[in-house]
Design an enzyme around this catalytic site. Sequence first.
Site, PDB file in Angstrom:
ATOM      1  NE  ARG A 151      35.131  38.761  37.966  1.00 25.65           N
ATOM      2  CZ  ARG A 151      35.385  39.950  37.429  1.00 25.65           C
ATOM      3  NH1 ARG A 151      36.609  40.247  37.040  1.00 25.65           N
ATOM      4  NH2 ARG A 151      34.424  40.828  37.282  1.00 25.65           N
ATOM      5  CE  LYS A 187      37.042  46.893  33.558  1.00 23.83           C
ATOM      6  NZ  LYS A 187      36.507  45.524  33.686  1.00 23.83           N
ATOM      7  N   GLY A 226      34.651  42.794  39.753  1.00 25.10           N
ATOM      8  CA  GLY A 226      35.840  42.033  40.109  1.00 25.10           C
ATOM      9  C   GLY A 226      36.682  42.755  41.137  1.00 25.10           C
ATOM     10  N   GLY A 234      30.196  45.617  35.508  1.00 20.90           N
ATOM     11  CA  GLY A 234      29.493  46.109  34.316  1.00 20.90           C
ATOM     12  C   GLY A 234      28.290  45.238  33.994  1.00 20.90           C
TER      13      GLY A 234
END
Length: 394
Positions: free
Chosen positions: A34, A199, A352, A376
């Site tokens: 990232r 998540k 990620g 997401g």
Amino acid sequence: MRTIDDLDVSGKRVFVRADLNVPLDGERITDDGRIRAALPTIVKLRERGARVIVAAHLGRPKGAPDPRYSLRPVAARLGELLGAEVAFAADTAGESARATAASLGDGQVALLENVRFEPGETSKDDAERGELADRFAELAELYVGDAFGAVHRKHASVYDLPGKLPHAVGGLVLTEVEVLRTLTADPRRPYAVVLGGSKVSDKLGVIDNLLGTADRILIGGGMVFTFLKAKGYEVGSSLLEADQLDTVRGYLERAEREGVEIVLPVDVVAAEKFAADAPHAPVDVEAIPADRMGLDIGPRSQELFAGKLADARTVFWNGPMGVFEMEPYAGGTRALARALVDSDAFTVVGGGDSAAAVRALGFDEEAFGHISTGGGASLEYLEGKDLPGIDALR
Ligand SMILES: Nc1ncnc2c1ncn2[C@@H]1O[C@H](COP(=O)(O)OP(=O)(O)O)[C@@H](O)[C@H]1O
Ligand SMILES: O=C(OP(=O)(O)O)[C@H](O)COP(=O)(O)O
């Protein structure tokens, strides 16, 4: 949307919201993907004489400083990759941030401390977020939104701040959206979506919309157990969203009615505890012992999933199939990545940790159609949802 090229940045302080939410082992960055993805925008701004103030979040601290989530190691890595010093502000929007921003010369770069150390960043209260955005706005004259992985968050530095400064969209966001658009317009079919990761509550909701677009949805990772429980199986101490069981039953019924195939694992690797050295073994999903937790999909499921992807022509994958950071639970993620690499489909990997997993397990990034920095965010984009961090830049 205005791009950086439309802004006169020379000699100006430019606030760049980036997604630098990298995986850490203590203070060691285990995957800097990232940070690398954020470089082109920062480099371009530097070259044009901007004074670049980078802001980002790391993890999910609870609105107060927490040394475990400090961006300091990220500042050091960013400096190495840029080949230039990166000044680090010890706070997010306080005295240190103001002094650091004011001290920058043309072409210099600073990184602010984790924006989520400020309770206003993630607040549901418009006024509270607005107050923090006002403090951010004092630091800079221009805003660039380039945090693709966080554009689905209605947060102060992502959503409120661009309303307070002349702004532009960054190149990373533009590139990501361009690729993902091809998946929404007219994906080549069969179109398979693979969901995993941890998540779960965040990402279960996307299934509702995906049922209208995907032909097949494969479920792995921590998401598995809410589905298995909804089907009446016991899941031991595995990750479970107990309040989502009815919702998941609804998805399963709708999928059946509408002819969308939901593929669940048939076996999982069950461990005594969340540890690499814990006793573990593959078990059928009907027989997960009460005192064990599922930390990966099992070998029969790896084969099942590979089979379901073999004839797909488009695949979107978000979320590791297991706790790939620990070798005993990396098999499912490795097998899934292999299936994507071997397929003729247009393959997009988002998230990620998913992107980090692909690299950590030794796959060549070029073997995938696209590796997105957002999990997401790309899922919500594919759902057709409004993304606050993009809307605010229009
Ligand atoms: N069965 C599982 N139980 C607990 N955690 C899991 C399980 N499977 C995968 N994970 C964890 O999910 C994390 C990634 O989830 P997530 O953040 O949703 O993915 P991404 O960052 O790719 O969007 C990884 O750290 C991995 O260890
Ligand atoms: O890691 C991220 O998202 P992802 O896990 O969906 O790829 C982003 O940095 C957003 O983080 P958040 O999900 O804590 O808002």
